[in-house]
Design an enzyme around this catalytic site. Sequence first.
Site, PDB file in Angstrom:
ATOM      1  N   GLN A   1       6.091 -11.509  18.734  1.00 26.40           N
ATOM      2  CA  GLN A   1       6.817 -10.566  17.877  1.00 26.40           C
ATOM      3  C   GLN A   1       6.055  -9.231  17.800  1.00 26.40           C
ATOM      4  OE1 GLN A   1       9.160 -11.824  14.338  1.00 26.40           O
ATOM      5  NE2 GLN A   1       7.523 -10.870  13.173  1.00 26.40           N
TER       6      GLN A   1
ATOM      7  N   LYS B   1       6.837  -5.577  19.951  1.00 23.01           N
ATOM      8  CA  LYS B   1       7.757  -4.467  19.703  1.00 23.01           C
ATOM      9  C   LYS B   1       7.086  -3.214  19.161  1.00 23.01           C
ATOM     10  CE  LYS B   1      10.788  -7.898  18.450  1.00 23.01           C
ATOM     11  NZ  LYS B   1       9.842  -8.704  19.146  1.00 23.01           N
TER      12      LYS B   1
ATOM     13  N   GLU C   1      -4.405  19.394  21.775  1.00 25.67           N
ATOM     14  CA  GLU C   1      -5.421  18.487  21.239  1.00 25.67           C
ATOM     15  C   GLU C   1      -4.783  17.198  20.733  1.00 25.67           C
ATOM     16  OE1 GLU C   1      -8.097  20.769  18.548  1.00 25.67           O
ATOM     17  OE2 GLU C   1      -7.276  22.453  19.659  1.00 25.67           O
TER      18      GLU C   1
ATOM     19  N   ASN D   1      14.898 -16.924  20.908  1.00 21.68           N
ATOM     20  CA  ASN D   1      13.876 -16.631  21.918  1.00 21.68           C
ATOM     21  C   ASN D   1      14.458 -15.916  23.133  1.00 21.68           C
ATOM     22  OD1 ASN D   1      12.300 -17.968  20.123  1.00 21.68           O
ATOM     23  ND2 ASN D   1      11.930 -19.775  21.389  1.00 21.68           N
TER      24      ASN D   1
ATOM     25  N   SER E   1      -5.853  28.932  11.380  1.00 20.57           N
ATOM     26  CA  SER E   1      -6.881  28.229  10.611  1.00 20.57           C
ATOM     27  C   SER E   1      -6.687  28.557   9.139  1.00 20.57           C
ATOM     28  CB  SER E   1      -8.252  28.684  11.085  1.00 20.57           C
ATOM     29  OG  SER E   1      -9.205  28.507  10.057  1.00 20.57           O
TER      30      SER E   1
ATOM     31  N   ASN F   1      -5.196  28.300  17.415  1.00 21.26           N
ATOM     32  CA  ASN F   1      -5.673  27.018  17.956  1.00 21.26           C
ATOM     33  C   ASN F   1      -4.627  26.283  18.792  1.00 21.26           C
ATOM     34  OD1 ASN F   1      -8.132  27.337  16.630  1.00 21.26           O
ATOM     35  ND2 ASN F   1      -7.355  26.356  14.757  1.00 21.26           N
TER      36      ASN F   1
ATOM     37  N   LYS G   1      -8.302  32.900  14.114  1.00 20.38           N
ATOM     38  CA  LYS G   1      -8.081  31.730  14.973  1.00 20.38           C
ATOM     39  C   LYS G   1      -6.631  31.552  15.432  1.00 20.38           C
ATOM     40  CE  LYS G   1     -10.704  28.861  15.980  1.00 20.38           C
ATOM     41  NZ  LYS G   1     -11.362  27.815  15.207  1.00 20.38           N
TER      42      LYS G   1
ATOM     43  N   THR H   1     -15.185  22.121  40.629  1.00 22.63           N
ATOM     44  CA  THR H   1     -15.639  20.728  40.643  1.00 22.63           C
ATOM     45  C   THR H   1     -16.789  20.708  39.645  1.00 22.63           C
ATOM     46  OG1 THR H   1     -17.265  21.067  42.396  1.00 22.63           O
ATOM     47  CG2 THR H   1     -15.059  20.394  43.098  1.00 22.63           C
ATOM     48  N   HIS H   2     -16.938  19.635  38.908  1.00 20.35           N
ATOM     49  CA  HIS H   2     -17.955  19.535  37.839  1.00 20.35           C
ATOM     50  C   HIS H   2     -17.780  20.662  36.806  1.00 20.35           C
ATOM     51  CE1 HIS H   2     -20.120  16.852  40.676  1.00 20.35           C
ATOM     52  NE2 HIS H   2     -19.744  17.747  41.570  1.00 20.35           N
TER      53      HIS H   2
END
Length: 461
Positions: free
Chosen positions: A323, A326, A291, A111, A278, A286, A284, A156-157
């Site tokens: 235990q 970990k 992500e 322990n 892709s 990506n 594409k 903003t937003h």
Amino acid sequence: MGTKMWAGRFTKETDERVNDFNSSISFDARMYKQDIEGSVAHATMLGECGIIEKAESEKIIQGLKGILADIESGKLQFDPTAEDIHMFNEAELTARIGDAGKRLHTARSRNDQVALDIRMYLRDEIPVIKKLTAELAETLMRLAEKNLTTVMPGYTHLQRAQPITFAHHLMAYVQMLLRDLGRLNDTYKRTNIMPLGSGALASTTYPINRQRVCDLLGFDEITQNSLDGVSDRDFCIELASALSVLMMHLSRFSEEIVLWCSWEFKFIELDDAYATGSSIMPQKKNPDVTELIRGKTGRVYGDLTTLLTMMKGLSLAYNKDMQEDKEAVFDAIDTTKLCLTTFIPMIDTMKVIPENMRAAAAKGFINATDCADYLVKKGLPFRDAYKITGTLVHTCIEKGLTLETLPIEEYKALCDTFDEDVYEAISLETCVMQRKAAGGPAPESVKAQIEYSKKALEALK
Ligand code: ARG
């Protein structure tokens, strides 16, 4: 693994399924080095205190060093049927040196041993994560220095709000990373405390010297209560928490990069080495890396939740539930390191497209506040100026114009305080240059932020 250490108490062998269920060696074997170093210090102290013979202590230490060398050279493989790394090392030691090996566990319990090992493991990992975090902050500051006058819209937003610079935007992330480093340093302080000597829960009757073990292993101090010494996992939770916040920062940044490299923004282009194609759409490119970082952030939050939930109902002191600490804390460490390691070169190699940032800043009336401020500086109350500017924006939208292209007659028709100098006042360059308050986007302010942050980084490293 043959007969159990505790076989004397039992009349039956453990069921095979319980053995598998109970075993933690598949994930705690990674602490082999810490376990051996901890045991070397313990054996040294036992010998010095006369709890075991000096000669036996030396034999144990040599045996342990041999095991460490053989694990590291690949000569010694972990036994997957061992209960855990602690049992594995001890059994291997006894197999190698005989009876002296059986004395190593005097005045110790698994322990306090496991509590020691995790603290040692984490204190080795924290500096690695700190180094990566500092490297990211440095990368961002280098990029910021090159983009002090790169005008872009601030949002903003996710609506264009006021003009800033790319350097200003990057430096916001540097502030987050500096706080992350502060949290890691704080976590380190409470991790680097030595629990060995707590025994199973109630310390020991042997005349041990805990301070000696503390000094041998380079800990700052010893834990103060044996019950707490074996049942505290706050330091795991604190680290998972610091890493969760760090991952949250990486995730927000990743989200912005996903947006920025879309055709709708095109503020940046990722290097081909850090983007993916892709399987069906030939056009594409990506941003998979970002992500995945966004996705893996949830995983680290999960690790933190695992740890908090694991601990919340545990009576003192050690319970086997612990235990489970970990895999959670190791996963949080591995995931964060993996993300930082990939994120840094991706940022370092991405191409910034200042023209597109500038073009986006030129749309969306992000100089409207400055137009209102122009009137305020000429004596109007802000609320009146705000209202007049709102009407001007409305006129621009109706006529398909911007504040820069709206004729002066239109301005004057609404308020005769306007003059030709309004165009100068609302130019994007003026808007940015004038925001030179401490912390603002003006190049001189951002330069000061970079200087401050470089010093702060050195102090946190
Ligand atoms: N493998 C165990 C753990 O990780 C070691 C401690 C076991 N202690 C015990 N009393 N069974 O927690």
